[in-house]
Design a protein around this motif. Sequence first.
Motif, PDB file in Angstrom:
ATOM      1  N   ILE A 205      34.353  20.584 -10.296  1.00 43.57           N
ATOM      2  CA  ILE A 205      35.306  20.803  -9.200  1.00 43.57           C
ATOM      3  C   ILE A 205      34.509  20.901  -7.897  1.00 43.57           C
ATOM      4  O   ILE A 205      33.764  21.863  -7.711  1.00 43.57           O
ATOM      5  CB  ILE A 205      36.117  22.098  -9.408  1.00 43.57           C
ATOM      6  N   PRO A 206      34.636  19.929  -6.999  1.00 46.84           N
ATOM      7  CA  PRO A 206      33.901  19.991  -5.728  1.00 46.84           C
ATOM      8  C   PRO A 206      34.467  21.120  -4.866  1.00 46.84           C
ATOM      9  O   PRO A 206      35.629  21.085  -4.469  1.00 46.84           O
ATOM     10  CB  PRO A 206      34.165  18.623  -5.083  1.00 46.84           C
ATOM     11  N   THR A 207      33.682  22.140  -4.592  1.00 45.87           N
ATOM     12  CA  THR A 207      34.149  23.278  -3.798  1.00 45.87           C
ATOM     13  C   THR A 207      32.966  24.060  -3.239  1.00 45.87           C
ATOM     14  O   THR A 207      31.885  24.084  -3.842  1.00 45.87           O
ATOM     15  CB  THR A 207      35.020  24.225  -4.640  1.00 45.87           C
ATOM     16  N   ASN A 208      33.194  24.689  -2.106  1.00 48.63           N
ATOM     17  CA  ASN A 208      32.201  25.594  -1.535  1.00 48.63           C
ATOM     18  C   ASN A 208      32.489  27.042  -1.905  1.00 48.63           C
ATOM     19  O   ASN A 208      31.765  27.953  -1.505  1.00 48.63           O
ATOM     20  CB  ASN A 208      32.176  25.454  -0.005  1.00 48.63           C
ATOM     21  N   ALA A 209      33.557  27.251  -2.679  1.00 49.06           N
ATOM     22  CA  ALA A 209      33.987  28.601  -3.042  1.00 49.06           C
ATOM     23  C   ALA A 209      33.231  29.132  -4.254  1.00 49.06           C
ATOM     24  O   ALA A 209      33.820  29.760  -5.143  1.00 49.06           O
ATOM     25  CB  ALA A 209      35.486  28.614  -3.301  1.00 49.06           C
ATOM     26  N   VAL A 210      31.940  28.855  -4.316  1.00 48.83           N
ATOM     27  CA  VAL A 210      31.116  29.378  -5.406  1.00 48.83           C
ATOM     28  C   VAL A 210      30.662  30.789  -5.046  1.00 48.83           C
ATOM     29  O   VAL A 210      30.723  31.200  -3.891  1.00 48.83           O
ATOM     30  CB  VAL A 210      29.904  28.455  -5.682  1.00 48.83           C
ATOM     31  N   TYR A 211      30.187  31.532  -6.031  1.00 51.04           N
ATOM     32  CA  TYR A 211      29.825  32.928  -5.809  1.00 51.04           C
ATOM     33  C   TYR A 211      28.366  33.105  -5.398  1.00 51.04           C
ATOM     34  O   TYR A 211      27.965  34.174  -4.964  1.00 51.04           O
ATOM     35  CB  TYR A 211      30.094  33.757  -7.072  1.00 51.04           C
ATOM     36  N   GLY A 212      27.555  32.062  -5.594  1.00 48.66           N
ATOM     37  CA  GLY A 212      26.138  32.146  -5.259  1.00 48.66           C
ATOM     38  C   GLY A 212      25.520  30.761  -5.272  1.00 48.66           C
ATOM     39  O   GLY A 212      26.217  29.749  -5.145  1.00 48.66           O
ATOM     40  N   ASP A 213      24.194  30.697  -5.458  1.00 43.84           N
ATOM     41  CA  ASP A 213      23.518  29.390  -5.477  1.00 43.84           C
ATOM     42  C   ASP A 213      23.246  28.917  -6.896  1.00 43.84           C
ATOM     43  O   ASP A 213      22.557  27.923  -7.109  1.00 43.84           O
ATOM     44  CB  ASP A 213      22.211  29.444  -4.686  1.00 43.84           C
ATOM     45  N   ASN A 214      23.827  29.643  -7.888  1.00 47.35           N
ATOM     46  CA  ASN A 214      23.529  29.340  -9.284  1.00 47.35           C
ATOM     47  C   ASN A 214      24.768  29.086 -10.132  1.00 47.35           C
ATOM     48  O   ASN A 214      24.703  29.149 -11.360  1.00 47.35           O
ATOM     49  CB  ASN A 214      22.716  30.485  -9.901  1.00 47.35           C
ATOM     50  N   ASP A 215      25.925  28.805  -9.492  1.00 46.13           N
ATOM     51  CA  ASP A 215      27.150  28.630 -10.274  1.00 46.13           C
ATOM     52  C   ASP A 215      27.950  27.421  -9.808  1.00 46.13           C
ATOM     53  O   ASP A 215      27.741  26.900  -8.708  1.00 46.13           O
ATOM     54  CB  ASP A 215      28.018  29.890 -10.229  1.00 46.13           C
TER      55      ASP A 215
END
Length: 225
Positions: free
Chosen positions: A170-180
């Motif tokens: 899923i292309p998104t910037n709504a990740v929780y960090g730089d490792n997920d």
Amino acid sequence: MKKMILLILKALGILVGIIILYAALGYLLPFIEVPAKDDGHKKEIPVFIYTNGVHTDIVMPVKNDIQDWSVKIPFTNVKSRKTDYSYVGIGWGDKGFYLDTPTWADLKFSTAFKAAFWLSKSAMHCTYYRTMKEGDDCKMIMISRNEYKKLVEFVEKKFDRDAKGHFMLIPTNAVYGDNDAFYDAKGTYSFLYTCNTWTNDALKAACQKAAFWTPTDYGIFLHYK
């Protein structure tokens, strides 16, 4: 007018009753333990149950001779693009919850309503870790190779796939960090089947002890104190 008021009050009474029943079952049913089924084989693979207070994950070794998760969940799909991770945590849940609600403070009514009543899509949240540390939010269990195979099969079945059989990022910037990263998933989230219900079912699939049913992380962790 009087009939309408009575109907409204009756509907509200039913709604309140359902909420109370759900809360009661959500609290009581997790105390019924589904016991582990020992297959008699050596317990040699470490698996972790992890919660961030909202979502629970099953955390597994990135790679062994049974499964290499980095092939199906490429390191290039996380921001860091680093390849020295030892574990990967995988959780299933509501797509809106995952992308819009990293903490309870971010919860919106619209997100909660859609999630509760089968109105939104689901997603897999995959997080890489270098190390895991046990605590109130993280418990380790050792399982056999056969149990791990069952766990892997259960987890893989929940990923949606493209025409070539690949997990769908899923292309998104709504990740929780730089490792997920997030991936499309099968199934629909609801108040009856939450991210924690899925994690609890994953433990059952791997023949580990679990709650009879639970919508919360508490219902899982009370069996792993």
